[in-house]
Enzyme design. Structure first.
Site, PDB file in Angstrom:
ATOM      1  CG  ASP A  26      -1.739   1.229   1.380  1.00 32.46           C
ATOM      2  OD1 ASP A  26      -2.628   1.429   0.529  1.00 32.46           O
ATOM      3  OD2 ASP A  26      -1.498   2.022   2.314  1.00 32.46           O
ATOM      4  CD  GLU A  50      -2.414   3.018  -3.114  1.00 30.96           C
ATOM      5  OE1 GLU A  50      -3.388   3.766  -3.359  1.00 30.96           O
ATOM      6  OE2 GLU A  50      -2.159   2.594  -1.974  1.00 30.96           O
TER       7      GLU A  50
END
Length: 614
Positions: A265, A301
């Site tokens: 993330d 990400e």
């Protein structure tokens, strides 16, 4: 087959019986161990580099324990493998070898076969457990998905949450089930030919239940400030132990739970000035460790569009990460099918068709040019040289749905004809396509932002959530903001659960059939050719029509073919020159009108041209 990851952190069962407990607390002279059911606290033995340890011969799997700090604070184990009573409770000693694996022959799948389904365990089924999710996997495999991407499961505060506020990064949240039940979920997926990726958060810890500031403040580096306070210490004094903690966490999930890789993330939010940053170190550890025996993939990400993480070697193998979430394609497609132009969508609104074409052909839209939304800041790195499997592309994700005030899915916002066209472009491209749970049938349920913090933090989150939308015209009025669901209310969480019975009804069933057909075509006609795809393609406009051309593998080894796409996102019927090659897919209204094809709005055609230069 039994599997365990050996690490220097946490509680470990000893071969001759008993448990070795370890806690890293540099600067603290005394740490005590407390075991439930045992009389008194036991002082741990300090040794080099801030470590404290203690062997307890009578301890065993199932024991509950905590650490007592010099100020009297009781804290769970930062490397707890299980915390049955949530993040403030005692940790539990776990035997990682208690689960018997059945996937002995599983060696993973190559990434060019990736068709990804993102899900949240708590809302994927009515029960919201690992066991209930396991029972649904066969339906996803039959539909054509090959990868399950699970939103974070590391222990977070309360009984509901997205998972990005996790604080015990080695402990699957007990609300979803036991560690063995998570292993059974992965084992069952492998039996169906499904890879499983786990979403992990290495850029911050959640705001509630993080006791590292008290026991191990060296985990943080105040020289780097982030929206969550001092950054995780990847590059300051004593950083080696902190880096080891996260490297071992990555290896733990892949080795002990047999995940096929990780989705990391928001790596753009990691602060690390090391020559080899933590992202690169983790990717290397996975590649050189479990990656020697099976195919392991890392998906990032990264809002910075850092293509340097995605480079390939001469054999087209990733040198670092396998792929990155491609927000650019989503944003361009969203403007195309919904007409929305607010916020970051403004960067794609001047010519959404061209932006969508750039994304389909080259991955990133922003490859170093200034972003108007970011006040002219240059964003991104060149990406046209990369294979398009390096881009996980999508029309919605948990972020793009859940960060809307009412959790609206794209099926509730878009022109349905244009949306079907966008799905054809996505699912029949060389990108690694991803759908968010329920998207395959246009679920009517929203996916809202929900959490379960303690009272003081809960109030701040609720107020902050509503204030965040105050800058939008639709929420200028206080009464409008009050209608935004309270993230901490259980009803917000319950409203986000999928209704599986919808799959058989009307428009839901029609969309499901459309997705099924597209995935079948991808599996049968495209997937065998994607292994040879190595670089981005070309795109151009022809009036209102978009054309994209990609090079893929040919019918014979060493040969190549061209995959040709023609898509019309305009408002009127047009005529366009036909595509060369064998027709694989079409939704055009008329392909026999002389030298041109007649395309209605939303028409998509795809052809495969063998040996185009012969």
């Amino acid at each position: 087959m039994k599997r365990a990851h050996t690490m220097p952190f946490g509680a470990s069962l000893l071969d001759g019986g008993g448990v070795l407990f370890r806690y890293w607390a540099p600067g603290l002279a005394r740490i005590e161990l407390e075991r439930e059911g045992a009389e008194g606290a036991l002082p741990m033995l300090p040794y080099a580099d801030g470590w404290h340890h203690l062997e307890v011969p009578e301890a065993a799997a199932g024991d509950r324990y905590r650490f007592k700090l010099p100020d009297g604070l009781h804290v769970p184990d930062p490397a707890s493998r299980r915390n049955p009573d949530d993040v403030h409770g005692a940790s539990e000693v776990v035997d990682p070898r208690s689960y018997h694996w059945h996937d002995v022959e599983w060696h993973g799948r190559p990434w060019h076969e990736a068709v990804i389904y993102e899900l949240h365990i708590g809302t994927f089924t009515p029960e919201g457990t690992f066991a209930a999710a396991k029972a649904r996997l066969a339906e996803l495999a039959e539909l054509g998905f090959t990868v399950i991407e699970v939103m974070p499961v590391a222990d977070f505060p309360g009984r509901r949450g997205w998972g990005y506020d996790g604080v015990l990064l080695f402990a699957p949240d007990a609300v979803y089930g036991t560690p063995d039940e998570l292993k059974a979920f992965v084992d069952a997926a492998h039996a169906l030919g499904l890879m499983v990726l786990l979403d992990v958060v290495y850029n911050h810890f959640g705001p509630e239940g993080n006791y590292l500031h008290a026991g191990s403040p060296a985990f943080f580096n105040p020289a780097h400030q982030t929206p969550w306070g001092a950054a995780i210490n990847y590059d300051g004094e004593l950083a080696r132990t902190v880096r080891d903690f996260f490297v071992h966490n990555a290896l733990y999930w892949v080795e002990e739970f047999r995940f096929d890789g990780l989705r990391m993330d928001a790596v753009h939010a990691i602060r690390d000035d090391s020559d080899t940053d933590i992202v690169q170190e983790i990717c290397a550890a996975l590649r050189d460790g479990p990656g020697r025996e099976r195919q392991i993939h890392v998906v990032l990400e990264n809002d910075a569009n850092g293509s340097h993480y995605l480079e390939r070697d001469a054999d087209n193998r990733p040198t670092c990460a396998t792929a990155q979430w491609n927000d650019d394609l989503h944003h361009a497609a969203h403007v195309l099918v919904t007409g929305e132009r607010d916020g970051y969508y403004a960067d794609y609104a001047d010519d959404a068709v061209d932006s969508f074409g750039v994304a389909l052909a080259q991955g990133f839209v922003y490859q170093g040019q200034p972003s108007p939304f970011r006040n002219g800041e240059h964003r991104g790195e060149p990406s046209a040289h990369l294979p398009l499997a390096a881009f996980v592309s999508f029309l919605q994700t948990h972020d793009q749905v859940g960060n809307r005030a009412f959790g609206d899915r794209i099926s509730a916002l878009a022109d349905p004809v244009l949306l079907r066209a966008a799905y054809a472009c996505l699912l029949l491209s060389p990108h690694a396509p991803m759908l968010f749970m329920g998207e395959e049938y246009g679920a009517s349920t929203p996916f809202l932002y929900f959490c379960d913090f303690g009272p003081e933090l809960a109030a701040a989150v609720s107020e902050g959530r509503r204030a965040e939308f105050g800058g939008f015209a639709a929420f200028k009025d206080e009464a409008a903001r009050e209608r935004i669901p309270d993230p901490n209310a259980e009803s917000t969480f319950l409203a986000s659960k999928l209704r599986w019975e919808e799959r058989a009804d009307g428009a839901h069933a029609e969309l499901l059939s459309h997705v099924r057909d597209l995935l079948a075509l991808r599996r049968e006609r495209l997937m065998p050719r994607l292994a040879a795809h190595r670089t981005g393609g070309q795109h151009w406009r022809e009036g209102e029509a978009l054309r994209v051309r990609w090079e893929v593998g040919g019918a014979a080894p060493g040969r190549f073919a061209q995959l040709n796409l023609l898509a019309h996102f305009g408002t009127t019927t047009i005529d366009a020159p036909p595509l060369a090659g064998d027709l694989l897919y079409t939704s055009a209204t008329d392909r026999d009108a002389g030298p041109t094809w007649r395309l209605a709005p939303g028409a998509v055609c795809l052809t495969l041209e063998e040996n185009p230069l012969a």
